[in-house]
Motif scaffolding. Structure first.
Motif, PDB file in Angstrom:
ATOM      1  N   ILE A  68      47.429  37.419  39.953  1.00  0.00           N
ATOM      2  CA  ILE A  68      47.062  36.008  39.896  1.00  0.00           C
ATOM      3  C   ILE A  68      46.118  35.731  41.067  1.00  0.00           C
ATOM      4  CG2 ILE A  68      47.911  33.623  39.959  1.00  0.00           C
ATOM      5  CD1 ILE A  68      48.909  35.191  37.515  1.00  0.00           C
ATOM      6  N   ALA A  69      45.092  34.907  40.827  1.00  0.00           N
ATOM      7  CA  ALA A  69      44.135  34.578  41.886  1.00  0.00           C
ATOM      8  C   ALA A  69      43.858  33.087  41.910  1.00  0.00           C
ATOM      9  CB  ALA A  69      42.825  35.342  41.674  1.00  0.00           C
ATOM     10  N   VAL A  70      43.469  32.608  43.077  1.00  0.00           N
ATOM     11  CA  VAL A  70      43.074  31.215  43.257  1.00  0.00           C
ATOM     12  C   VAL A  70      41.590  31.208  43.598  1.00  0.00           C
ATOM     13  CG1 VAL A  70      43.467  29.082  44.558  1.00  0.00           C
ATOM     14  CG2 VAL A  70      45.371  30.655  44.154  1.00  0.00           C
ATOM     15  N   ASP A  71      40.835  30.385  42.908  1.00  0.00           N
ATOM     16  CA  ASP A  71      39.408  30.248  43.176  1.00  0.00           C
ATOM     17  C   ASP A  71      39.074  28.784  43.339  1.00  0.00           C
ATOM     18  OD1 ASP A  71      38.041  32.796  43.261  1.00  0.00           O
ATOM     19  OD2 ASP A  71      38.605  33.044  41.159  1.00  0.00           O
ATOM     20  N   ARG A  72      37.904  28.554  43.907  1.00  0.00           N
ATOM     21  CA  ARG A  72      37.418  27.192  44.051  1.00  0.00           C
ATOM     22  C   ARG A  72      36.049  27.087  43.406  1.00  0.00           C
ATOM     23  NH1 ARG A  72      36.887  25.429  49.914  1.00  0.00           N
ATOM     24  NH2 ARG A  72      35.484  23.896  49.050  1.00  0.00           N
ATOM     25  N   LEU A  89      41.260  26.392  40.943  1.00  0.00           N
ATOM     26  CA  LEU A  89      41.922  26.856  39.732  1.00  0.00           C
ATOM     27  C   LEU A  89      42.716  28.112  40.045  1.00  0.00           C
ATOM     28  CD1 LEU A  89      40.192  29.480  38.377  1.00  0.00           C
ATOM     29  CD2 LEU A  89      38.564  27.644  38.107  1.00  0.00           C
ATOM     30  N   ILE A  90      43.736  28.309  39.236  1.00  0.00           N
ATOM     31  CA  ILE A  90      44.560  29.511  39.327  1.00  0.00           C
ATOM     32  C   ILE A  90      44.350  30.270  38.023  1.00  0.00           C
ATOM     33  CG2 ILE A  90      46.899  30.429  39.501  1.00  0.00           C
ATOM     34  CD1 ILE A  90      47.632  27.956  41.160  1.00  0.00           C
ATOM     35  N   THR A  91      44.044  31.555  38.157  1.00  0.00           N
ATOM     36  CA  THR A  91      43.683  32.354  36.982  1.00  0.00           C
ATOM     37  C   THR A  91      44.421  33.693  36.976  1.00  0.00           C
ATOM     38  OG1 THR A  91      41.825  33.383  35.811  1.00  0.00           O
ATOM     39  CG2 THR A  91      41.663  33.280  38.195  1.00  0.00           C
ATOM     40  N   LYS A  92      44.560  34.214  35.759  1.00  0.00           N
ATOM     41  CA  LYS A  92      45.122  35.551  35.576  1.00  0.00           C
ATOM     42  C   LYS A  92      44.042  36.518  35.095  1.00  0.00           C
ATOM     43  CE  LYS A  92      46.612  34.502  30.899  1.00  0.00           C
ATOM     44  NZ  LYS A  92      47.694  34.437  29.950  1.00  0.00           N
ATOM     45  N   ALA A  93      42.778  36.124  35.225  1.00  0.00           N
ATOM     46  CA  ALA A  93      41.656  36.948  34.757  1.00  0.00           C
ATOM     47  C   ALA A  93      41.513  38.207  35.604  1.00  0.00           C
ATOM     48  CB  ALA A  93      40.359  36.147  34.822  1.00  0.00           C
ATOM     49  N   PRO A  94      41.072  39.296  34.996  1.00  0.00           N
ATOM     50  CA  PRO A  94      40.805  40.510  35.764  1.00  0.00           C
ATOM     51  C   PRO A  94      39.705  40.256  36.802  1.00  0.00           C
ATOM     52  CG  PRO A  94      40.708  40.948  33.406  1.00  0.00           C
ATOM     53  CD  PRO A  94      40.816  39.463  33.568  1.00  0.00           C
ATOM     54  N   PHE A  95      39.808  40.923  37.921  1.00  0.00           N
ATOM     55  CA  PHE A  95      38.846  40.750  39.013  1.00  0.00           C
ATOM     56  C   PHE A  95      37.475  41.259  38.595  1.00  0.00           C
ATOM     57  CE2 PHE A  95      36.769  42.314  42.902  1.00  0.00           C
ATOM     58  CZ  PHE A  95      36.714  41.118  43.603  1.00  0.00           C
ATOM     59  N   ASP A  96      36.452  40.410  38.765  1.00  0.00           N
ATOM     60  CA  ASP A  96      35.078  40.781  38.419  1.00  0.00           C
ATOM     61  C   ASP A  96      34.141  39.905  39.256  1.00  0.00           C
ATOM     62  OD1 ASP A  96      32.550  41.193  37.357  1.00  0.00           O
ATOM     63  OD2 ASP A  96      33.136  40.799  35.289  1.00  0.00           O
ATOM     64  N   LEU A  97      33.480  40.498  40.237  1.00  0.00           N
ATOM     65  CA  LEU A  97      32.611  39.747  41.148  1.00  0.00           C
ATOM     66  C   LEU A  97      31.400  39.122  40.469  1.00  0.00           C
ATOM     67  CD1 LEU A  97      32.570  41.957  44.362  1.00  0.00           C
ATOM     68  CD2 LEU A  97      33.520  39.674  44.104  1.00  0.00           C
ATOM     69  N   SER A  98      31.021  39.587  39.307  1.00  0.00           N
ATOM     70  CA  SER A  98      29.824  39.067  38.642  1.00  0.00           C
ATOM     71  C   SER A  98      30.107  37.865  37.736  1.00  0.00           C
ATOM     72  CB  SER A  98      29.146  40.166  37.831  1.00  0.00           C
ATOM     73  OG  SER A  98      29.984  40.574  36.769  1.00  0.00           O
ATOM     74  N   ARG A  99      31.355  37.481  37.596  1.00  0.00           N
ATOM     75  CA  ARG A  99      31.706  36.367  36.706  1.00  0.00           C
ATOM     76  C   ARG A  99      31.120  35.050  37.194  1.00  0.00           C
ATOM     77  NH1 ARG A  99      37.244  36.803  33.672  1.00  0.00           N
ATOM     78  NH2 ARG A  99      36.195  35.113  32.630  1.00  0.00           N
ATOM     79  N   THR A 100      30.747  34.199  36.244  1.00  0.00           N
ATOM     80  CA  THR A 100      30.271  32.859  36.590  1.00  0.00           C
ATOM     81  C   THR A 100      31.166  31.775  35.987  1.00  0.00           C
ATOM     82  OG1 THR A 100      28.782  32.823  34.686  1.00  0.00           O
ATOM     83  CG2 THR A 100      27.868  33.591  36.805  1.00  0.00           C
ATOM     84  N   PHE A 101      32.130  32.153  35.158  1.00  0.00           N
ATOM     85  CA  PHE A 101      33.053  31.186  34.565  1.00  0.00           C
ATOM     86  C   PHE A 101      34.330  31.887  34.123  1.00  0.00           C
ATOM     87  CE2 PHE A 101      30.581  32.788  30.980  1.00  0.00           C
ATOM     88  CZ  PHE A 101      31.546  33.016  30.009  1.00  0.00           C
TER      89      PHE A 101
END
Length: 193
Positions: A68-72, A89-101
């Motif tokens: 789980i990760a927290v992003d702003r 937001l709190i997300t369960k998405a896989p880690f990916d530095l290139s994501r924009t959404f």
């Protein structure tokens, strides 16, 4: 009056699509898409707002379970015409530095720290849109004389609408999306002169 820059003109009569945001390098930072229209943060951000977001992200990050990760300030592609940018937001998405959404399916909680220019969107428009997209939890953080008050909501699946689960002052204790405890008074201390 000056002419509207070419990049601000929608590429089609029905407006902008969610994927168009990634092509708008000229757009100001924190540009959102609401109902096919670009929404810009036009007024200067207050220090309280900025520090509250940072404090909440830090406090939540220290409590997140693995995976789980927290992003702003990362947009969520709700549908073809909506890509709002929550404050956190709190997300369960896989880690990916290139994501924009992120997508609603990857998003466990969204939080908006209300400012005067975003109050209507945060209290009504985004509340409805996040629920319709199926995001399980929504927090709206209000400034009450310098102290944060968190209005917490949980999704009612059959109606795709939020139900208020509490108004938190001083402390916050919730079990969804995971066990969270926050000392709200310590997030952004009010300094009296």
């Amino acid at each position: 009056m000056t002419a509207v820059p070419e990049w601000m003109r929608p590429p089609r009569p029905e407006g902008w699509y969610a994927e168009d945001l990634d092509q708008l390098s000229e757009a100001p930072r924190h540009t959102e898409l609401i109902d096919g229209a670009l929404v810009f943060m036009m007024s200067p951000q207050r220090i309280w707002h900025a520090r509250m977001i940072t404090a909440m992200v830090n406090a939540l990050t220290s409590q997140t379970p693995p995976g789980i990760a927290v992003d702003r300030e990362i947009t969520i592609r709700l549908d073809k015409w909506n890509r709002p940018e929550p404050d956190l937001l709190i997300t369960k998405a896989p880690f990916d530095l290139s994501r924009t959404f992120y997508t609603p399916e990857e998003t466990l909680l969204v939080g908006e720290v209300v400012s005067p220019e975003s109050a209507h969107r945060d209290r009504t428009v985004k509340l409805r849109k996040y629920a319709e997209a199926g995001i399980a939890s929504y927090w709206r953080v209000e400034d009450e004389d310098g102290s944060p008050v968190v209005h917490a909501y949980e999704l009612d699946e059959p109606t795709r609408s939020y139900v208020a689960t509490g108004i938190h002052r001083r402390t916050l204790h919730v079990t969804k999306p995971f066990a969270i405890e926050l000392d709200l008074d310590k997030l952004v201390p009010v300094r009296k002169s």
